[in-house]
Scaffold this active site. Structure first.
Site, PDB file in Angstrom:
ATOM      1  N   ARG A 240      -4.402 -37.959 -39.266  1.00  0.00           N
ATOM      2  CA  ARG A 240      -4.930 -38.705 -38.115  1.00  0.00           C
ATOM      3  C   ARG A 240      -5.614 -39.975 -38.585  1.00  0.00           C
ATOM      4  NH1 ARG A 240      -9.093 -35.350 -35.496  1.00  0.00           N
ATOM      5  NH2 ARG A 240      -9.302 -34.317 -37.491  1.00  0.00           N
TER       6      ARG A 240
ATOM      7  N   SER B 204     -10.684 -38.175 -31.658  1.00  0.00           N
ATOM      8  CA  SER B 204      -9.900 -37.158 -32.369  1.00  0.00           C
ATOM      9  C   SER B 204      -8.564 -37.706 -32.864  1.00  0.00           C
ATOM     10  CB  SER B 204      -9.676 -35.955 -31.454  1.00  0.00           C
ATOM     11  OG  SER B 204      -8.971 -34.951 -32.144  1.00  0.00           O
TER      12      SER B 204
ATOM     13  N   GLU C 197      -3.078 -37.980 -18.482  1.00  0.00           N
ATOM     14  CA  GLU C 197      -2.006 -38.276 -19.431  1.00  0.00           C
ATOM     15  C   GLU C 197      -0.722 -38.731 -18.757  1.00  0.00           C
ATOM     16  OE1 GLU C 197      -3.754 -35.468 -19.329  1.00  0.00           O
ATOM     17  OE2 GLU C 197      -5.024 -35.623 -21.111  1.00  0.00           O
TER      18      GLU C 197
ATOM     19  N   PHE D 129      -0.397 -32.164 -24.782  1.00  0.00           N
ATOM     20  CA  PHE D 129      -0.465 -32.979 -23.561  1.00  0.00           C
ATOM     21  C   PHE D 129       0.591 -34.097 -23.586  1.00  0.00           C
ATOM     22  CE2 PHE D 129      -5.115 -31.850 -24.336  1.00  0.00           C
ATOM     23  CZ  PHE D 129      -4.978 -30.623 -23.691  1.00  0.00           C
TER      24      PHE D 129
ATOM     25  N   ASP E  79      -9.057 -23.839 -30.893  1.00  0.00           N
ATOM     26  CA  ASP E  79      -8.933 -24.030 -29.444  1.00  0.00           C
ATOM     27  C   ASP E  79      -7.918 -23.131 -28.755  1.00  0.00           C
ATOM     28  OD1 ASP E  79     -10.985 -25.807 -28.882  1.00  0.00           O
ATOM     29  OD2 ASP E  79      -9.825 -27.520 -29.599  1.00  0.00           O
TER      30      ASP E  79
ATOM     31  N   ARG F  99      -4.051 -31.766 -37.590  1.00  0.00           N
ATOM     32  CA  ARG F  99      -5.457 -32.097 -37.398  1.00  0.00           C
ATOM     33  C   ARG F  99      -6.270 -32.107 -38.700  1.00  0.00           C
ATOM     34  NH1 ARG F  99      -8.923 -31.366 -32.989  1.00  0.00           N
ATOM     35  NH2 ARG F  99     -11.083 -30.988 -33.528  1.00  0.00           N
TER      36      ARG F  99
END
Lengths: 281, 314
Positions: free
Chosen positions: B7, B34, B55, B80, B114, B164
């Site tokens: 990222r 993020s 989105e 998403f 999550d 991530r």
């Protein structure tokens, strides 16, 4: 007669011609979205033949953009683009065929003058917001017009775009709601009541106008007012009649997407002829 | 081994692109901290569009920006980007082949805490089936940076799948990166592993374990899922006793499916038996730790090694 009156007379004539072009796309027995295309025909005439900056080259970067978010009503837009000479009017007879340039829903790859891909309802206003932001970023004076259906306003994405456009204060964006009160299977009121558009859009920071969408004087004035508005986008809530101009179809859900029989087709042609004669007077 | 974050590499490269290409714009849906698109926003605020938690709208707005000549980078979580905004991507962006580059971050199981709703097991399959879509899945942060730059030059829509977590660096900055060509990470002559994303590292670890047991594992990094390098994949299968595919995604429609498709449609000498490792028609779950979660779905070097040994036994 002053110039403005002459302009309006020409526009009424053009609106009748657009309806005649629409009929060329739905000959007897061929299914087409007659109702929603004819309800928006006067607005379409005002946009393309009076208000918007259009050029012989449909890709001219200075052009104003018009996107039909209610993509199924694209017959009205095709009717106008054909009049602008962007394709051979013989294409009207080839709509929705393998060999034609006129797809069932707007497709920029096929049709000169179509600005985006729409048809999956609810996406056009977002696309127009992106265009408006892009043009503003580049310092372009070009404006963006988005035509929405009132049934389409059930799509949640529309409200995401309403919220975002208000937040970004894009005054080069103008939305027009073709509020004909009917959708595919019933009245909008019967399916999901969604009243007071002007109030709602105003709450999200939009400048709002409400007009009779078949009164070309009102349509032209509203578009001018929108263009002069600074710091926020404008929505024009245009009250219209589905199937307008074709007496047997006016206000009737059955003509959302249907084929006309021979008798209805002749009635429709006669109605257009009468409209043209009245406009010429 | 040096650890780097994909990222971060994406965010930094996006800033660099913003400097070299004034047509680059970035869109965000309240996850910029993020996805790390926020660095672009800090440097180029006029070209950064914060569209809130919406989105679907963001994806179509990106289409509009592309229609006015801009190259639009859209960032949000992979679930998403590919799921919630699927129809917007399909209709507004991919049908007209617009210059929209979709960054799906926290992909696969990498958002370990999550749980199901935030873990993308279906994104590869969804993006792969879209006609004309380019699908990138980097093995490390260096590849992620290469891909971010490449996307700006590739005409049309692209999807970039980012992990991530801080992950080992497997490739070198000065190594040429060729989109659409598989990268041989380790040669071998018994079994070939086609891996993508962080799974490339696990496959390399498995190869080390197997070396001690006398099994030679070839590791092929499939960083471009689409267009898929069918020739390269078939060439690496020739002479092998079998193949494994490893992905942090559903094997249905994912890399496993893709590899089987190209092997089975090729000449007989490349039609080896394939074992697909990955998510076996299940969603993920919450875990306290990334590696604990991967292990729950048999995504470990040990398991890859065990499966390679089974191929030899078969």
């Amino acid at each position: 007669m002053n110039t403005h009156d002459k302009d309006l007379r020409d526009l009424r004539l053009m609106a009748a011609r657009l309806r005649r072009n629409i009929l060329l796309m739905v000959p007897p027995g061929k299914v087409g979205h007659l109702g929603g295309s004819s309800s928006v025909a006067d607005i379409t005439a005002a946009l393309y033949f009076h208000h918007m900056k259009v050029f012989p080259d449909p890709r001219d970067p200075r052009r104003d953009r018009c996107v039909f978010s209610k993509g199924h009503a694209v017959l009205a837009q095709y009717a106008a683009l054909g009049e602008l000479g962007y394709f051979d009017k013989a294409e009207f007879a080839r709509v929705k065929t393998l060999k034609g340039v006129l797809q069932g829903h707007p497709d920029m790859d096929y049709t000169p003058g179509i600005e985006a891909v729409t048809g999956s309802l609810g996406q056009g206003l977002s696309i127009c917001l992106g265009m408006a932001l892009g043009l503003r970023l580049d310092g372009s004076p070009a404006r963006v017009y988005c035509v929405l259906g009132d049934g389409e306003l059930a799509e949640g994405q529309v409200w995401e775009a309403v919220m975002a456009a208000g937040a970004f204060g894009v005054d080069n964006l103008c939305a027009i709601i073709d509020q004909n009160g009917l959708q595919a299977t019933d009245s909008c009121e019967a399916i999901l009541p969604n009243p007071d558009q002007a109030t709602k859009w105003a709450a999200f920071g939009w400048h709002t106008l409400e007009i009779d969408g078949h009164d070309l004087h009102q349509v032209v004035e509203a578009l001018e007012t929108a263009r002069a508005t600074r710091g926020r986008p404008t929505v024009i809530v245009a009250n219209t009649v589905k199937g307008k101009g074709f007496p047997f179809a006016e206000g009737r859900v059955a003509f959302h997407n249907a084929a006309l029989n021979e008798e209805q087709y002749q009635q429709a042609l006669a109605a257009v002829e009468q409209m043209m004669q009245e406009a010429a007077q | 081994m040096k650890l780097m974050n994909m990222r971060r590499a994406y965010g930094d490269t996006l800033v660099a692109l913003g400097g070299s290409n004034p047509g680059v714009v970035a869109l965000e849906a309240d996850l910029g901290r993020s996805t790390m698109s926020m660095f672009f926003g800090e440097k180029y605020p006029e070209r950064y569009f914060q569209l809130g938690i919406a989105e679907a709208n963001m994806m179509s707005v990106a289409a509009g920006l592309a229609l006015t000549g801009h190259t639009a980078f859209v960032s949000t979580f992979a679930v998403f980007a590919t799921g919630r905004a699927y129809d917007q991507l399909r209709s507004s962006v991919v049908i007209p082949r617009l210059n929209v580059k979709v960054c799906g971050s926290s992909a696969g199981l990498s958002d370990f805490g999550d749980g199901k709703t935030h873990q993308s097991v279906d994104d590869i399959a969804l993006m792969r089936v879209l006609p004309g879509m380019t699908v990138f899945s980097p093995a490390d942060a260096v590849e992620a940076a290469h891909m971010t730059r490449a996307m700006a030059d590739i005409p049309g829509p692209c999807y970039l799948r980012l992990n991530r977590n801080d992950l080992p660096v497997l490739t070198r900055e000065d190594e040429p990166f060729t989109p659409g060509k598989v990268r041989l990470m380790r040669d071998g002559h018994d079994v070939v592993v086609y891996a993508t994303g962080y799974m490339v590292y696990l496959a390399l670890e498995a190869a080390k374990l197997l070396e001690a047991q006398g099994l030679s594992l070839k590791v092929v990094n499939v960083h471009t899922i689409k267009p898929l390098d069918g020739e390269g994949i078939r060439a690496h299968a020739r002479g092998m006793k079998g193949a494994l595919t490893v992905e942090e995604a559903s094997v249905i429609g994912g890399l496993g499916s893709a590899v089987c498709e190209v092997l089975m449609s090729g000449p007989a000498d490349s039609r080896v038996r394939v074992t697909r490792l990955g998510m076996q028609d299940v969603f993920g779950t919450s875990a306290a730790d990334y590696h604990e979660l991967l292990a729950a779905y048999d995504l470990t070097a040990d398991h890859i090694a065990a499966q390679a040994l089974r191929v030899m036994d078969a």
